[in-house]
Scaffold this motif. Sequence first.
Motif, short mmCIF file in Angstrom:
data_model
loop_
_atom_site.label_atom_id
_atom_site.label_comp_id
_atom_site.label_asym_id
_atom_site.label_seq_id
_atom_site.Cartn_x
_atom_site.Cartn_y
_atom_site.Cartn_z
N GLN A 197 1.93 -3.98 -1.67
CA GLN A 197 2.27 -4.11 -0.25
C GLN A 197 1.04 -4.49 0.57
OE1 GLN A 197 3.96 -0.55 1.42
NE2 GLN A 197 3.97 -1.35 3.49
N LYS A 198 -0.07 -3.82 0.30
CA LYS A 198 -1.30 -4.07 1.04
C LYS A 198 -1.83 -5.48 0.76
CE LYS A 198 -4.51 -2.10 3.68
NZ LYS A 198 -4.25 -1.39 4.94
N MET A 199 -1.77 -5.90 -0.51
CA MET A 199 -2.30 -7.21 -0.87
C MET A 199 -1.41 -8.33 -0.35
SD MET A 199 -3.83 -6.48 -4.68
CE MET A 199 -4.81 -7.97 -4.74
N ALA A 231 -7.74 7.93 -10.25
CA ALA A 231 -7.22 9.29 -10.17
C ALA A 231 -6.66 9.58 -8.78
CB ALA A 231 -8.31 10.30 -10.54
N ASN A 232 -7.32 9.07 -7.74
CA ASN A 232 -6.90 9.33 -6.37
C ASN A 232 -6.25 8.12 -5.70
OD1 ASN A 232 -8.00 12.09 -6.13
ND2 ASN A 232 -9.98 11.06 -6.40
N HIS A 233 -6.03 7.06 -6.46
CA HIS A 233 -5.39 5.84 -5.96
C HIS A 233 -6.13 5.31 -4.73
CE1 HIS A 233 -2.15 2.94 -5.91
NE2 HIS A 233 -2.02 3.11 -4.60
N VAL A 234 -7.44 5.08 -4.92
CA VAL A 234 -8.27 4.53 -3.86
C VAL A 234 -8.88 3.23 -4.35
CG1 VAL A 234 -10.32 4.87 -2.44
CG2 VAL A 234 -8.79 6.78 -2.86
N PHE A 235 -8.68 2.16 -3.58
CA PHE A 235 -9.21 0.84 -3.92
C PHE A 235 -9.83 0.23 -2.67
CE2 PHE A 235 -5.54 1.82 -6.51
CZ PHE A 235 -5.97 1.57 -7.79
N ILE A 236 -11.07 -0.22 -2.79
CA ILE A 236 -11.76 -0.82 -1.66
C ILE A 236 -12.36 -2.15 -2.12
CG2 ILE A 236 -13.66 -0.56 0.00
CD1 ILE A 236 -13.33 2.46 -0.26
N GLY A 237 -12.13 -3.19 -1.34
CA GLY A 237 -12.66 -4.49 -1.72
C GLY A 237 -12.35 -5.56 -0.70
N ARG A 238 -12.25 -6.79 -1.21
CA ARG A 238 -11.97 -7.94 -0.34
C ARG A 238 -10.93 -8.84 -1.00
NH1 ARG A 238 -17.41 -10.98 0.48
NH2 ARG A 238 -17.82 -10.14 -1.61
N PHE A 290 -10.05 -5.01 2.42
CA PHE A 290 -8.83 -4.21 2.28
C PHE A 290 -9.20 -2.85 1.68
CE2 PHE A 290 -9.15 -5.69 -2.03
CZ PHE A 290 -8.51 -4.74 -2.81
N THR A 291 -8.44 -1.87 2.09
CA THR A 291 -8.58 -0.51 1.57
C THR A 291 -7.20 0.02 1.26
OG1 THR A 291 -10.59 -0.09 2.86
CG2 THR A 291 -9.40 1.82 2.01
N VAL A 292 -7.00 0.48 0.05
CA VAL A 292 -5.72 1.05 -0.37
C VAL A 292 -5.95 2.52 -0.66
CG1 VAL A 292 -3.89 1.05 -2.10
CG2 VAL A 292 -4.87 -1.12 -1.31
N ASN A 293 -5.14 3.38 -0.07
CA ASN A 293 -5.26 4.81 -0.34
C ASN A 293 -3.94 5.35 -0.88
OD1 ASN A 293 -5.94 7.48 -0.46
ND2 ASN A 293 -6.78 7.61 1.59
N HIS A 294 -2.98 5.58 0.00
CA HIS A 294 -1.71 6.14 -0.45
C HIS A 294 -0.60 5.10 -0.54
CE1 HIS A 294 -3.40 10.14 -0.24
NE2 HIS A 294 -3.74 9.96 1.03
#
Length: 342
Positions: A213-215, A246-253, A204-208
């Motif tokens: 919602q993404k999870m 700071a930029n609301h970016v999350f990358i993982g599984r 999963f990748t969360v940006n904006h």
Amino acid sequence: MILFVLVVVCLGLLLTFYANAFKGRFFKRHHLLVDLDLETVNEHLQDLNNWTDWLPWLLFEKQAKIDFEYANPLSPLPSCLVWRGNLIKQGSVSLEASRPNAQYYHTLVEAPAFYPCDFHFNLDLTKQKHGTLISFQVTGKLPFFKRWQQGDYGIRADKDAELAMLLLNAVLQTKMLDDNHDVMPFEFLANTQLDNLDAVTRPFTVNHQPMSQKMDQGFHDLITTLGPENPPAGPSFALYRQVDLANHVFIGRLGIPVQNMTPCELCPERIVLPGDYLALRYTGRYQHLSVAWHVLYQFMRLHKLKPHRRREGIEIFEVGPAHAEQPKHYVTRICLPIKTLA
């Protein structure tokens, strides 16, 4: 001589650019609506003795020595709270003078273990139709040669204001509403090693977009693909490879443990979690999970530990929507990989 003049001119230009580019100010605000009348909340906040239960900087050392000072010897209420600890050093919160029965609290805070400058921590109360709105505000200005860190301290101030909001809400719930089901949101756990997991995962990748919602969508897709013949063998989890608040970016599984899996489109994998982890149990809504990570990172920093950059942090959702009706009762264990001490 000419070289010296050039160096001075260049240095002056750099300092001018630095001063204009980095103002060094931070200003963050959060709001809390409580189901209590303004008079009750105001009475609670008037006494600094009550602040020891929820000031965010006292969370990290429960055994710190607390003293109170009085601006007026005849006053029954202290005007300054002073703490001394091995981890949180010596700091203080001083109430600035205001008119009697004021509906705001403006303070000057000295917390050198957390900020390199004195700053203002203010609470304003507003009467609502159903309850009281409490506004938390952190305002400060960094020393000149610390201004380049204004982004980091801005995030810290934002999370400290949110942390104060959560802690005060827990105190008001337990002490004034006699709600025994509400507990303090954060519980530090012993350094631990985690068991390996057999699980199905998806990236999963969360940006904006909102994290929840993404999870939610990711876990829903995993459960749907697994089908009823493959029930989870433990609490679901999220592994984080990259986090940029700071930029609301999350990358993982995202992952769901499985056992004796009936064939389906997903293939289980072994999740290996080596080494030591610093752990914290957070009770509350998922929307404040970033505050729990902030608390854990602060705890790590104060204990002079270092994060292990090559390993993933993990959230384990021990109690979630399937087990609790109200989000305030969700329980999440978050684990931060740290470098093993020699």
